[in-house]
Design an enzyme around this catalytic site. Structure first.
Site, PDB file in Angstrom:
ATOM      1  N   LYS A   1      -0.277   4.441   0.117  1.00  0.00           N
ATOM      2  CA  LYS A   1      -0.305   2.965   0.195  1.00  0.00           C
ATOM      3  C   LYS A   1      -1.183   2.524   1.345  1.00  0.00           C
ATOM      4  O   LYS A   1      -1.394   3.257   2.323  1.00  0.00           O
ATOM      5  CB  LYS A   1       1.101   2.375   0.360  1.00  0.00           C
ATOM      6  CG  LYS A   1       1.873   2.805   1.615  1.00  0.00           C
ATOM      7  CD  LYS A   1       1.585   2.010   2.870  1.00  0.00           C
ATOM      8  CE  LYS A   1       2.361   2.545   4.065  1.00  0.00           C
ATOM      9  NZ  LYS A   1       1.805   2.200   5.378  1.00  0.00           N
TER      10      LYS A   1
ATOM     11  N   GLY B   1       4.395  11.028   3.801  1.00  0.00           N
ATOM     12  CA  GLY B   1       5.726  11.654   3.834  1.00  0.00           C
ATOM     13  C   GLY B   1       6.698  10.906   2.938  1.00  0.00           C
ATOM     14  O   GLY B   1       7.501  11.521   2.218  1.00  0.00           O
TER      15      GLY B   1
ATOM     16  N   GLY C   1      -0.817   9.544   8.791  1.00  0.00           N
ATOM     17  CA  GLY C   1      -2.074   8.776   8.767  1.00  0.00           C
ATOM     18  C   GLY C   1      -1.896   7.292   8.566  1.00  0.00           C
ATOM     19  O   GLY C   1      -2.878   6.556   8.527  1.00  0.00           O
TER      20      GLY C   1
ATOM     21  N   ASP D   1       9.558   3.063   3.558  1.00  0.00           N
ATOM     22  CA  ASP D   1       8.420   3.007   2.629  1.00  0.00           C
ATOM     23  C   ASP D   1       8.662   3.782   1.334  1.00  0.00           C
ATOM     24  O   ASP D   1       7.808   3.788   0.445  1.00  0.00           O
ATOM     25  CB  ASP D   1       7.156   3.580   3.293  1.00  0.00           C
ATOM     26  CG  ASP D   1       6.642   2.716   4.438  1.00  0.00           C
ATOM     27  OD1 ASP D   1       7.122   1.573   4.588  1.00  0.00           O
ATOM     28  OD2 ASP D   1       5.756   3.192   5.179  1.00  0.00           O
TER      29      ASP D   1
HETATM   30  O1  C5P Z   1      12.057   3.922   7.858  1.00  0.00           O
HETATM   31  P1  C5P Z   1      11.206   4.969   8.453  1.00  0.00           P
HETATM   32  O2  C5P Z   1      11.968   6.197   8.859  1.00  0.00           O
HETATM   33  O3  C5P Z   1       9.986   5.304   7.658  1.00  0.00           O
HETATM   34  O4  C5P Z   1      10.660   4.344   9.796  1.00  0.00           O
HETATM   35  C1  C5P Z   1       9.980   5.118  10.760  1.00  0.00           C
HETATM   36  C2  C5P Z   1       9.992   4.390  12.088  1.00  0.00           C
HETATM   37  O5  C5P Z   1       9.199   3.208  12.016  1.00  0.00           O
HETATM   38  C3  C5P Z   1      11.353   3.920  12.538  1.00  0.00           C
HETATM   39  O6  C5P Z   1      12.017   4.921  13.246  1.00  0.00           O
HETATM   40  C4  C5P Z   1      11.005   2.732  13.426  1.00  0.00           C
HETATM   41  O7  C5P Z   1      10.584   3.174  14.706  1.00  0.00           O
HETATM   42  C5  C5P Z   1       9.780   2.160  12.746  1.00  0.00           C
HETATM   43  N1  C5P Z   1      10.104   1.041  11.834  1.00  0.00           N
HETATM   44  C6  C5P Z   1      10.506  -0.172  12.352  1.00  0.00           C
HETATM   45  N2  C5P Z   1      10.788  -1.206  11.513  1.00  0.00           N
HETATM   46  C7  C5P Z   1      10.644  -1.062  10.171  1.00  0.00           C
HETATM   47  C8  C5P Z   1      10.225   0.160   9.622  1.00  0.00           C
HETATM   48  C9  C5P Z   1       9.960   1.199  10.483  1.00  0.00           C
HETATM   49  O8  C5P Z   1      10.628  -0.336  13.578  1.00  0.00           O
HETATM   50  N3  C5P Z   1      10.905  -2.092   9.391  1.00  0.00           N
END
Ligand code: C5P
Length: 306
Positions: free
Chosen positions: A8, A106, A101, A144
């Site tokens: 994406k 992932g 990236g 995501d």
């Molecule tokens: O949800 P995911 O594990 O992919 O998110 C990775 C990191 O990105 C989270 O640990 C957080 O630090 C940040 N994040 C965030 N707010 C979001 C999505 C992700 O702060 N809405």
């Protein structure tokens, strides 16, 4: 069972204030592009994962965990748990999406593993996991992941996992400039918070951009290029200053839009059409500002069984 899943790019990444749970409320306009990972699931004793780069992809897979920390393995365990079966699966991930990236590679692999394992362990006599169930499981694995299941173009709110499809006409042509070494998503969000704290201004609640939505509905690449916006970009540029040169080179070479993809370090350039994308990719490749230059178009469907 092999599932193909797209990368994406975020057309708009509006980052709101930090929440009590450490996440940020987002307005996240996701767009799935034709750069695909493939995840194969085969019956095995126990759960395992192997990761390789797709031919010609130049993806550095060394950083991808090959144990229970791998998000695809966690996806497989989650599916097994919900279906009440043993997580006996050998996963093979063939990567074309850059690692760390900013293109949700992932998350894409986790989405593909959800679909592949749900199919692999499908038992017509037992309760099944439908698309909605998989979307919910995806949201548990990462912000995501649900979009990688859905694909197309969609706006995500909350952590980005609450999705609504967005009307988009036609096809957009992109050029991506990958970089050596990834950027950590939590580090980029933390840097964004730090910049905002230093500025001392209240963080506005993010709003979906009307000009961006109109550009998508009209299939107007020039208008879309002008409306691209990523609140994480200043943080990514501070953490990786060389990306300024990459973005500037793309603009100088005629990109009609340029931004850091998600938390970076991949940079995304919008072209006027397919021919322009080919020219831009060749010129950017010669400029020496990227590890690899790849072309892709969007929108494309989400995780699909081959
Ligand atoms: O949800 P995911 O594990 O992919 O998110 C990775 C990191 O990105 C989270 O640990 C957080 O630090 C940040 N994040 C965030 N707010 C979001 C999505 C992700 O702060 N809405």
């Amino acid at each position: 069972m092999t599932v193909r899943v797209p990368a994406k790019v975020n057309l708009q990444l509006g980052v709101g204030p930090i929440r009590d749970d450490g996440y940020h409320d987002l307005v996240n306009v996701f767009h799935a592009v034709s750069l695909f990972d493939e995840v194969t699931a085969e019956p095995a004793d126990g759960a395992s994962v192997a990761v390789e780069a797709a031919p010609d992809a130049q993806v550095a897979v060394e950083g991808v965990p090959v144990d229970g920390d791998n998000l695809a393995v966690r996806a497989a365990r989650l599916v097994a748990d919900r279906l009440g079966v043993a997580p006996d699966v050998a996963l093979r991930i063939r990567k074309a999406i850059p690692v760390a990236g900013g293109m949700a590679g992932g998350s894409a692999d986790a989405a593909a593993a959800l679909v592949a394992c749900a199919r692999l362990w499908d038992d017509p006599e037992a309760p099944r996991l439908d698309r909605d169930d998989l979307m919910k499981l995806g949201g548990l694995l990462g912000s995501d992941v649900p979009f990688a299941l859905l694909g197309g173009t969609a706006v995500g709110v909350g952590r980005g996992e609450q999705l609504s499809p967005v009307e988009a006409r036609g096809t957009f042509h992109w050029v991506f400039a990958t970089a050596d070494g990834g950027l950590s998503t939590p580090a980029v969000y933390a840097e964004c918070d730090r910049i905002r704290e230093a500025q001392g201004e209240p963080v506005p609640w993010p709003q979906a951009s009307r000009t961006l939505m109109a550009a998508l509905a009209a299939g107007d690449a020039a208008a879309l290029g002008a409306a691209l916006d990523n609140d994480l970009q200043p943080a990514a540029l501070l953490l990786r200053p060389s990306l300024r040169r990459t973005l500037a080179a793309g603009r100088e070479l005629g990109a009609i839009g340029a931004l850091v993809s998600g938390s970076g370090p991949t940079c995304a350039f919008l072209a006027a059409d397919e021919g322009h994308a080919a020219e831009l990719a060749a010129a950017l490749g010669g400029a020496g500002v990227a590890k690899q230059v790849v072309r892709a178009h969007g929108p494309v469907p989400g995780a699909t069984t081959l």
